[in-house]
Every structure is written in structure tokens, then in C-alpha cells.
Design a protein around this motif. Structure first.
Motif, PDB file in Angstrom:
ATOM      1  N   GLU A 133       0.729  -1.195   0.303  1.00  0.00           N
ATOM      2  CA  GLU A 133      -0.179   0.059  -0.046  1.00  0.00           C
ATOM      3  C   GLU A 133       0.964   1.144  -0.001  1.00  0.00           C
ATOM      4  O   GLU A 133       0.425   2.339  -0.651  1.00  0.00           O
ATOM      5  N   ALA A 134       2.076   1.128   0.651  1.00  0.00           N
ATOM      6  CA  ALA A 134       2.858   2.238   0.504  1.00  0.00           C
ATOM      7  C   ALA A 134       3.738   2.580  -0.636  1.00  0.00           C
ATOM      8  O   ALA A 134       4.490   3.382  -0.653  1.00  0.00           O
ATOM      9  N   GLY A 135       3.949   1.327  -1.244  1.00  0.00           N
ATOM     10  CA  GLY A 135       5.052   1.348  -2.215  1.00  0.00           C
ATOM     11  C   GLY A 135       5.146   0.006  -2.882  1.00  0.00           C
ATOM     12  O   GLY A 135       4.340  -0.827  -2.661  1.00  0.00           O
ATOM     13  N   ILE A 190       2.781 -11.732  -7.890  1.00  0.00           N
ATOM     14  CA  ILE A 190       1.964 -10.777  -7.256  1.00  0.00           C
ATOM     15  C   ILE A 190       1.744  -9.555  -8.080  1.00  0.00           C
ATOM     16  O   ILE A 190       0.883  -8.927  -8.627  1.00  0.00           O
ATOM     17  N   GLY A 191       2.964  -8.996  -8.701  1.00  0.00           N
ATOM     18  CA  GLY A 191       3.046  -7.760  -9.305  1.00  0.00           C
ATOM     19  C   GLY A 191       2.416  -8.079 -10.702  1.00  0.00           C
ATOM     20  O   GLY A 191       1.767  -7.072 -11.060  1.00  0.00           O
ATOM     21  N   ARG A 196       1.472  -4.393 -11.526  1.00  0.00           N
ATOM     22  CA  ARG A 196       2.418  -3.714 -10.951  1.00  0.00           C
ATOM     23  C   ARG A 196       3.910  -4.242 -11.214  1.00  0.00           C
ATOM     24  O   ARG A 196       3.929  -5.366 -11.204  1.00  0.00           O
ATOM     25  N   THR A 197       4.908  -3.299 -11.035  1.00  0.00           N
ATOM     26  CA  THR A 197       6.121  -3.667 -11.073  1.00  0.00           C
ATOM     27  C   THR A 197       6.603  -3.850  -9.725  1.00  0.00           C
ATOM     28  O   THR A 197       7.045  -2.723  -8.993  1.00  0.00           O
ATOM     29  N   LEU A 198       6.833  -4.981  -9.054  1.00  0.00           N
ATOM     30  CA  LEU A 198       7.172  -5.198  -7.546  1.00  0.00           C
ATOM     31  C   LEU A 198       8.602  -5.976  -7.307  1.00  0.00           C
ATOM     32  O   LEU A 198       8.821  -6.568  -8.057  1.00  0.00           O
ATOM     33  N   SER A 199       8.978  -5.660  -6.222  1.00  0.00           N
ATOM     34  CA  SER A 199      10.308  -6.303  -5.802  1.00  0.00           C
ATOM     35  C   SER A 199      10.383  -6.720  -4.596  1.00  0.00           C
ATOM     36  O   SER A 199       9.536  -6.064  -3.506  1.00  0.00           O
ATOM     37  N   ALA A 264      -6.331  -7.166  -3.577  1.00  0.00           N
ATOM     38  CA  ALA A 264      -5.844  -7.003  -2.394  1.00  0.00           C
ATOM     39  C   ALA A 264      -4.428  -6.163  -2.734  1.00  0.00           C
ATOM     40  O   ALA A 264      -4.109  -5.407  -1.774  1.00  0.00           O
ATOM     41  N   PHE A 265      -3.686  -6.472  -3.850  1.00  0.00           N
ATOM     42  CA  PHE A 265      -2.490  -5.869  -4.018  1.00  0.00           C
ATOM     43  C   PHE A 265      -2.548  -4.541  -4.960  1.00  0.00           C
ATOM     44  O   PHE A 265      -1.413  -4.201  -5.177  1.00  0.00           O
ATOM     45  N   THR A 266      -3.756  -4.219  -5.462  1.00  0.00           N
ATOM     46  CA  THR A 266      -3.980  -3.146  -6.324  1.00  0.00           C
ATOM     47  C   THR A 266      -4.494  -2.086  -5.289  1.00  0.00           C
ATOM     48  O   THR A 266      -4.333  -0.829  -5.535  1.00  0.00           O
TER      49      THR A 266
END
Length: 281
Positions: A133-135, A190-191, A196-199, A264-266
Motif C-alpha cells: 500500500e505504501a510502495g 503478485i506484481g 505492478r512492477t514489484l520487488s 488486495a495488492f492493487t
């Protein structure tokens, strides 16, 4: 009638969904409805019950008494949700020992029994939603820790088979997802599902431990998490084909789970604790 302990949990909810779809009667039992550490209160609820799904975390030290009452009330069978760590050690032995004791109690209870030894749940990844949620970075320890996370729907499907038919009486099944993934890979998947581009950023284990304790979490939570991850970083958790063998279809993947839970992740609005995922198995 099926009695579901741990009805508020991920697996309990999935089992009730499948039972409802099949028109099967069930009674959910959660902590809010009574103290399963002292289960004498539950005896009237066992009237007419044919089978019990047992979550050791829900029943706690009251499991032995619950089983005694179940036999007394004429319950036929029990399905126990155990852990792969009983057979494939990882983390502190005290946690696997809790599941091993539950297995011993159930198999000696006099009930017809089935034991499901479960890998970590795919749904544990929901604990990352607050960070995302924060980044776009998930921070935690042991990024290379690899497990084969299992979809709660697959657990529920096997459990319902055992609860309704007794088809797996006397069986011990080790259930995992179909693919071993480390934490970097899970976050990437998940990304992809969330667009989203997540790491994943690896932090020192002690830093993670202290952060969790500072949030007021009991010592058991980081101990369970970090102990398991440390071992899985050295040696991946097991991967089995048991789900496909029992259900006659491929096991659901972590990507399947991520797509089903992408919102949940968007949105970042998942009702999850603000700490890294705690392996439930």
C-alpha cells in the motif's frame, strides 16, 4: 453434519464454501463462539455430527478433550490439518512438535481419521499487502527461502472429500502447491497479477525480528517465521503431486491464487497484519 473448527481461518472458510456448494450441513466453530482450550461447552454441539475438521491452532491444548467428547457423542471421523514440517523439518522443532502431538492424539482417538500435512498457504502472502500500500517493495528476511505454497481451495477440496465420504480414512497426505518459489518470485508473480512492477528487498533477520516485536507481536510469531525461512533458504520445502493425484486435476498455482486476489495488492485495503507473512505450516 460437519463441525468445522478454525472456521474463521483461510481453510475453514474455503471448506465451508465447498460444503455449501454441495448442500452439506455444517456448523462453524470459531474462538468467538467458545473457548476451545476448554471444550466441555461444545458437547451439545456434537449431537448429530458425523465428522470434524480439526485445526490444531483453534483447538490448542483442548484437542484431547474435544476428541474424547467426539467419541462419546458418536462422531465417526476426523480430518486434521497438520504441517509438512512433521515429515520435512524446518524451523524450530517446538512448532513441528505441536502438530506431531495433534497427529498422535487424532490417530489414537478411536475415530476414523485422515491427516493432511500442509505446506505454507499461498494466502500468507496477503500479509504483504500493507507494505505494498505504501510502495512497490516488500521487505523481509531470507529472500531465497523457497516453498511450494498451496492454494486454500485445494486444501478444502481434499478435506471435503475426506469429511463427507471417509475416502481417505487412515491416510496421511502431504499437500503442497505444484511449484517451488522463493520470495523474490512470489512478489514478482503478485506484481504481474496486480499490474505492478514489484520487488523484494532482503533485510537482516534480526532487523525483521525486532520490527515485529516492536509492533507488539508475541515472540512466537517472528520465531516461527524466521526459523522456517532460514531453513527454506538452505533447503527448499517439499513439492508433491498429491493434490493432482487425489483431485484428478492439476493443483492450483501461486499465480492462480495471485490473480484471484489481485485486488488486495492493487487497492492496498486487505485486512492483513502489518508484518511479513507467517508460515502457517
Amino acid at each position: 453434519m460437519i463441525l468445522i473448527t478454525g472456521a474463521n481461518g483461510v481453510v475453514g472458510r474455503a471448506v465451508m464454501t465447498l460444503l455449501s456448494g454441495q448442500g452439506a450441513a455444517f456448523t462453524p466453530i470459531g474462538r468467538a463462539q467458545g473457548d476451545l482450550f476448554h471444550p466441555q461447552w461444545i458437547e451439545p454441539a456434537l449431537d448429530g455430527v458425523d465428522a470434524i475438521q480439526i485445526s490444531p491452532r483453534a483447538t490448542g491444548p483442548g484437542l484431547e478433550e474435544l476428541l474424547r467428547l467426539a467419541v462419546k457423542q458418536g462422531v465417526r471421523r476426523a480430518v486434521l490439518l497438520s504441517a509438512t514440517t512433521v515429515e520435512h523439518p524446518a524451523g524450530e522443532r517446538r512448532f513441528a512438535a505441536q502438530f506431531a502431538r495433534a497427529e498422535d492424539l487424532v490417530t489414537r482417538s478411536g475415530l476414523e481419521w485422515t491427516v493432511l500435512r500442509l505446506a505454507d498457504f499461498a494466502a500468507n502472502a496477503l500479509a504483504w499487502a500493507a507494505q505494498l500500500e505504501a510502495g512497490d517493495v516488500v521487505r523481509g528476511a531470507y529472500g531465497k527461502a523457497a516453498t511450494s505454497p498451496i492454494h486454500e481451495t485445494d486444501i478444502a477440496a481434499v478435506a471435503v472429500q475426506a469429511l463427507l465420504s471417509g475416502a481417505h480414512a487412515g491416510a496421511v497426505h502431504t499437500l503442497t502447491g505444484p511449484q517451488s518459489l522463493d520470495q523474490y518470485e512470489k512478489v514478482r508473480i503478485i506484481g504481474s497479477a496486480a499490474g505492478r512492477t514489484l520487488s523484494f528487498q532482503e533485510l537482516p533477520p534480526e532487523q525483521v525480528r525486532q520490527a515485529m516485536l516492536a509492533q507488539g507481536l508475541p515472540e512466537e510469531v517472528p520465531a516461527r517465521l524466521l526459523g522456517s525461512l532460514a531453513d527454506y533458504a538452505e533447503r527448499p520445502g517439499p513439492t508433491t503431486g498429491t493434490v493432482e493425484d487425489l483431485l484428478g486435476r492439476p493443483a492450483l498455482t501461486f499465480a492462480d491464487w495471485a490473480r484471484a486476489n489481485a485486488q488486495a495488492f492493487t487497492t492496498g485495503r486487505a485486512a492483513t497484519p502489518r508484518h511479513p507473512p507467517v508460515p502457517q505450516r
